[in-house]
Motif scaffolding. Structure first.
Motif, PDB file in Angstrom:
ATOM      1  N   VAL A  37       0.834  -1.200   0.000  1.00 38.12           N
ATOM      2  CA  VAL A  37       0.000   0.000   0.000  1.00 38.12           C
ATOM      3  C   VAL A  37       0.872   1.255   0.000  1.00 38.12           C
ATOM      4  O   VAL A  37       0.631   2.202  -0.757  1.00 38.12           O
ATOM      5  CB  VAL A  37      -0.950  -0.006   1.210  1.00 38.12           C
ATOM      6  CG1 VAL A  37      -1.674   1.329   1.337  1.00 38.12           C
ATOM      7  CG2 VAL A  37      -1.961  -1.136   1.084  1.00 38.12           C
ATOM      8  N   THR A  38       1.903   1.279   0.845  1.00 37.94           N
ATOM      9  CA  THR A  38       2.789   2.440   0.919  1.00 37.94           C
ATOM     10  C   THR A  38       3.458   2.704  -0.416  1.00 37.94           C
ATOM     11  O   THR A  38       3.509   3.853  -0.889  1.00 37.94           O
ATOM     12  CB  THR A  38       3.854   2.227   2.007  1.00 37.94           C
ATOM     13  OG1 THR A  38       3.214   2.170   3.283  1.00 37.94           O
ATOM     14  CG2 THR A  38       4.869   3.350   2.010  1.00 37.94           C
ATOM     15  N   LEU A  39       3.977   1.657  -1.048  1.00 41.00           N
ATOM     16  CA  LEU A  39       4.644   1.824  -2.335  1.00 41.00           C
ATOM     17  C   LEU A  39       3.663   2.319  -3.389  1.00 41.00           C
ATOM     18  O   LEU A  39       4.010   3.130  -4.261  1.00 41.00           O
ATOM     19  CB  LEU A  39       5.290   0.509  -2.774  1.00 41.00           C
ATOM     20  CG  LEU A  39       6.434   0.010  -1.867  1.00 41.00           C
ATOM     21  CD1 LEU A  39       6.891  -1.379  -2.302  1.00 41.00           C
ATOM     22  CD2 LEU A  39       7.598   0.983  -1.891  1.00 41.00           C
ATOM     23  N   GLY A  40       2.413   1.845  -3.303  1.00 40.79           N
ATOM     24  CA  GLY A  40       1.400   2.327  -4.228  1.00 40.79           C
ATOM     25  C   GLY A  40       1.086   3.805  -4.029  1.00 40.79           C
ATOM     26  O   GLY A  40       0.922   4.555  -4.991  1.00 40.79           O
ATOM     27  N   LEU A  41       1.021   4.231  -2.763  1.00 42.17           N
ATOM     28  CA  LEU A  41       0.767   5.642  -2.474  1.00 42.17           C
ATOM     29  C   LEU A  41       1.932   6.513  -2.939  1.00 42.17           C
ATOM     30  O   LEU A  41       1.726   7.595  -3.496  1.00 42.17           O
ATOM     31  CB  LEU A  41       0.532   5.833  -0.973  1.00 42.17           C
ATOM     32  CG  LEU A  41      -0.765   5.234  -0.409  1.00 42.17           C
ATOM     33  CD1 LEU A  41      -0.764   5.298   1.116  1.00 42.17           C
ATOM     34  CD2 LEU A  41      -1.991   5.955  -0.977  1.00 42.17           C
ATOM     35  N   LEU A  42       3.147   6.065  -2.711  1.00 44.88           N
ATOM     36  CA  LEU A  42       4.314   6.840  -3.132  1.00 44.88           C
ATOM     37  C   LEU A  42       4.406   6.937  -4.651  1.00 44.88           C
ATOM     38  O   LEU A  42       4.890   7.931  -5.188  1.00 44.88           O
ATOM     39  CB  LEU A  42       5.591   6.221  -2.563  1.00 44.88           C
ATOM     40  CG  LEU A  42       5.754   6.278  -1.044  1.00 44.88           C
ATOM     41  CD1 LEU A  42       7.026   5.565  -0.618  1.00 44.88           C
ATOM     42  CD2 LEU A  42       5.763   7.715  -0.546  1.00 44.88           C
ATOM     43  N   ALA A  43       3.935   5.899  -5.326  1.00 44.40           N
ATOM     44  CA  ALA A  43       3.978   5.892  -6.793  1.00 44.40           C
ATOM     45  C   ALA A  43       2.737   6.530  -7.416  1.00 44.40           C
ATOM     46  O   ALA A  43       2.597   6.546  -8.640  1.00 44.40           O
ATOM     47  CB  ALA A  43       4.125   4.462  -7.293  1.00 44.40           C
ATOM     48  N   ASN A  44       1.814   7.026  -6.553  1.00 47.79           N
ATOM     49  CA  ASN A  44       0.588   7.661  -7.030  1.00 47.79           C
ATOM     50  C   ASN A  44      -0.272   6.742  -7.889  1.00 47.79           C
ATOM     51  O   ASN A  44      -0.920   7.188  -8.837  1.00 47.79           O
ATOM     52  CB  ASN A  44       0.904   8.941  -7.810  1.00 47.79           C
ATOM     53  CG  ASN A  44       1.462  10.039  -6.941  1.00 47.79           C
ATOM     54  OD1 ASN A  44       0.940  10.285  -5.851  1.00 47.79           O
ATOM     55  ND2 ASN A  44       2.524  10.690  -7.391  1.00 47.79           N
ATOM     56  N   THR A  45      -0.285   5.462  -7.539  1.00 51.56           N
ATOM     57  CA  THR A  45      -1.131   4.531  -8.287  1.00 51.56           C
ATOM     58  C   THR A  45      -2.560   4.522  -7.757  1.00 51.56           C
ATOM     59  O   THR A  45      -3.442   3.939  -8.391  1.00 51.56           O
ATOM     60  CB  THR A  45      -0.560   3.103  -8.219  1.00 51.56           C
ATOM     61  OG1 THR A  45      -0.429   2.712  -6.851  1.00 51.56           O
ATOM     62  CG2 THR A  45       0.804   3.044  -8.875  1.00 51.56           C
TER      63      THR A  45
END
Length: 414
Positions: A355-363
């Motif tokens: 989830v964090t990586l998705g938020l950082l990548a703006n997905t």
């Protein structure tokens, strides 16, 4: 008189001598062979030991190059411990703010998931927490006694003190801008940093955030809270210390809380009184805090991550905070992770990292989402919480978005 030995005796004597010499030679031979065997085995063991030791040292050097465990000594009465993994390949750095009584070790698997992707991570223990208290040689600053009209009292601390711990560490590590991520209680010093140092932040992510002190989520706690507020307002006694009785009751509450979880704390090398004092003062500094008061502040892009198995009253307040934030900052995003408790980093680090990586990548698009790791998909909801696209999860965020009502006073919106 001469003693004469017959021939038979001479032969027997010669045979005995030969046997003895032969036995000695055999023993010497076997002793040499055995000694040689011991030398070979010992050399092999030594070589193996040297090799293993070299591998251990090399591993330690490699690990120390990746993760730095250190602390800054602000004074003899105040230290702040941290764990820092530098970013690689130009990746940004994430600063993690801890919960009230959450051990740093419970973050490690989550941190590993982030650092595998090259992100820098700074994990901080406030100056009031056990990892930092071990580095504090004198009586901690918050525990020093001061004279008051009601007697000697601990000096205490403010939310700004905890925020200063964080800023001191990132300044020491020469990190200019970073993503701020908080867990539970960490939302409180985190909001102070977002209000006062917005230029330092790339984004803010609140994981299972504390919105108000926990005791205010029960009718009894809220009524007591309102009583103490009223008492502070109307008391005409010049010797009355504001919140004196509030603090007494809070101390009793924190005593019971820590007693119930005592076996889970690592108190080696620190005084229990100092540990208790740190936890108590952290709770005491937030008596009148409400995260919703900060929903209209001009923060960097803000995300909220919820745990599906959260206490329902707290979850409603978390959702109400995010809803107010979304009205003021339409780029805000909310993600609820299914089948996890309040302590997300320790209970499901892999899913939280996704989830964090998705938020950082703006997905994730702005708005509300549910995340189910088993199906590796999300479900999007509009700002009112209704389902806007088909997905695997049937429950709607609408079940947590309640009309705002007031319970007892203007404090404690549910």
């Amino acid at each position: 008189m001469k003693l004469k030995l017959n021939t038979t005796d001479n032969k027997k004597l010669g045979t005995t001598k030969c046997q003895r010499v032969s036995q000695i030679l055999h023993r010497f031979y076997y002793a040499c062979v055995y000694s040689l065997y011991l030398v070979v085995v010992s050399f092999g063991l030594i070589s193996t030991s040297i090799q293993v030791r070299a591998e251990v040292i090399e591993s330690q050097i490699e690990n120390s190059a990746q993760t730095i465990e250190g602390h800054i000594q602000i004074s003899d009465a105040r230290a702040v411990a941290y764990e820092y993994t530098p970013a690689v390949d130009g990746r940004p750095t994430i600063v993690l703010l801890n919960g009230l009584i959450y051990p740093l070790k419970n973050w490690h698997k989550y941190v590993a998931e982030l650092t595998k992707q090259g992100y820098g991570v700074v994990l901080i223990a406030y100056s009031t927490q056990s990892e930092s208290l071990r580095k504090t040689p004198a009586v901690p600053y918050f525990a020093r006694l001061e004279a008051t009209v009601s007697g000697l009292e601990q000096a205490g601390l403010e939310i700004s003190d905890l925020a200063a711990d964080v800023i001191s560490v990132v300044d020491h590590l020469e990190i200019d801008k970073f993503h701020l991520q908080t867990l539970s209680f960490g939302s409180i010093p985190g909001s102070y940093i977002a209000n006062n140092f917005p230029e330092r932040l790339e984004s803010v992510t609140l994981i299972a955030p504390a919105v108000m002190p926990a005791h205010r989520y029960t009718p009894y706690g809220e009524s007591r809270h309102n009583f103490y507020v009223w008492q502070n307002q109307i008391n005409l006694n010049p010797f009355y210390v504001p919140d004196y009785y509030y603090d007494l009751e809070l101390r009793q509450t924190m005593t019971l809380l820590l007693a119930a979880q005592y076996s889970s704390f690592d108190l080696r090398g620190i005084s229990y009184n100092h540990f208790f004092g740190g936890v108590y003062e952290m709770a005491r500094s937030t008596k009148y805090y409400d995260l919703k008061d900060h929903a209209d502040k001009d923060w960097p892009p803000t995300n909220v991550i919820l745990a599906s198995d959260e206490d329902p009253s707290l979850k409603r307040d978390q959702m109400n905070y995010w809803y107010e934030k979304f009205q003021n900052a339409p780029d805000s995003r909310l993600v609820e992770i299914l089948d996890v408790p309040h302590e997300i980093p320790g209970s499901n680090p892999e899913t939280l990292a996704q989830v964090t990586l998705g938020l950082l990548a703006n997905t994730y698009a702005p708005g509300a989402h549910k995340f189910q790791s088993e199906l590796s998909q999300t479900q999007h909801f509009d700002t009112l919480g209704s389902i806007s696209s088909a997905g695997a999860v049937s429950r709607s965020c609408n079940s947590y978005l309640k009309p705002k009502t007031t319970f007892g006073s203007t404090f404690g919106t549910f």
